[in-house]
Every structure is written in structure tokens, then in C-alpha cells.
Design a protein around this motif. Sequence first.
Motif: not given
Length: 179
Positions: A153-179
Motif C-alpha cells: 500500500e504505497r504511502e498509506g501511512a503518514l508517520i512523522n510528516r513522511t508518507y510510508e509504505t506498508d507491505v502485505f504478507m501472508s502464508i497459507l496452510d499448504r505453504e506452512y506444511e511444505e516448509k
Amino acid sequence: MNTAPTIQGENVLLRQPIERDLRDYMNVDEDTELNKMYGIEAADITPKTFEKAKRFIEAIANNQWEWCVVYQNRFVGQARLTVNQTDNRARYAVGLFDPSVWNKGLGTEVTNLVLEFAFKTLNLHRVDLRVLEYNVRAIRCYEKCGFIKEGIEREGALINRTYETDVFMSILDREYEEK
């Protein structure tokens, strides 16, 4: 309502709050880097008080799937799953408020313990999170645990007068089983 069970790891213990946690929390000074990683505005940082500390610990106790992180018999952070039963998924969050325990692999251990609980006990399909893009240490931890970057999410958070970007991450059950 169920409460989060105690989970013993190799170096950490995940458990419900106890009275001593208030003292452990109050004994750690506010940390500028930690507040930045949480996305807290510098202007919003106020000194710790007994009442704020008490509310912080009560919030952990009142959340169905939230734990105190204990290392060397000290409360050093918290981990939480916010479960959406309709979609069989959860949002994950972890925070180690004591800088003296950073860079010891505790975030990775906590994350792996919570993922095991999420997938093997709660039988969830997906666990996701969002993290500020500049929090490189956290992103490395999540990748080690099997999370995959999904987007930003590009520049979605305003922190100390600077727009910052959030990263979205996930893991699925099948990916957990494969690790």
C-alpha cells in the motif's frame, strides 16, 4: 470465550499476563526505533505511566488469541492473532518492546510458534500481516517463517510528516506444511 493457551518454545514462553508483567514492562524505557517500527508519531510519544502499562497488559488478557512473550523469565513483548472465522484466516502481529532482546531470533521463534498454533490447532487456511516497508528486520523474520510478500500500500501511512509504505504478507496452510 477461549483464551490463548500457554505455548513453550526453545527460548520463549507464550502465556497469559501475570502480575509481574507490569513491573517488567515499566522497567523498559521507551525506544525511538521501536516506536518508529510501530508507526508511532514522535509527537505522540508520552512517558510510560502505571495506568497506560496496566491498560496495555489488560488488552493482552482481553484478546482471545494474544500472548505475552517471555524470555529469560521476563515479559518482553506480545504476539496476537485476530481471527476471522468466516473466512478461516487471521491477521498476525508481534512486537518485542525490549530492545535488549532484539537480534536473538526471538521474533522468528515466536512467529513459528504462533503459526503452528494457527494452522495445527485452529486449522486456519491463511495468516496475513502488514508491516512498514522500512522495517527490514521484521520482513526478514517473516520471510524466514514462510510469509510471502503479496503487495504494498504505497504511502498509506503518514508517520512523522513522511508518507510510508506498508507491505502485505501472508502464508497459507499448504505453504506452512511444505516448509
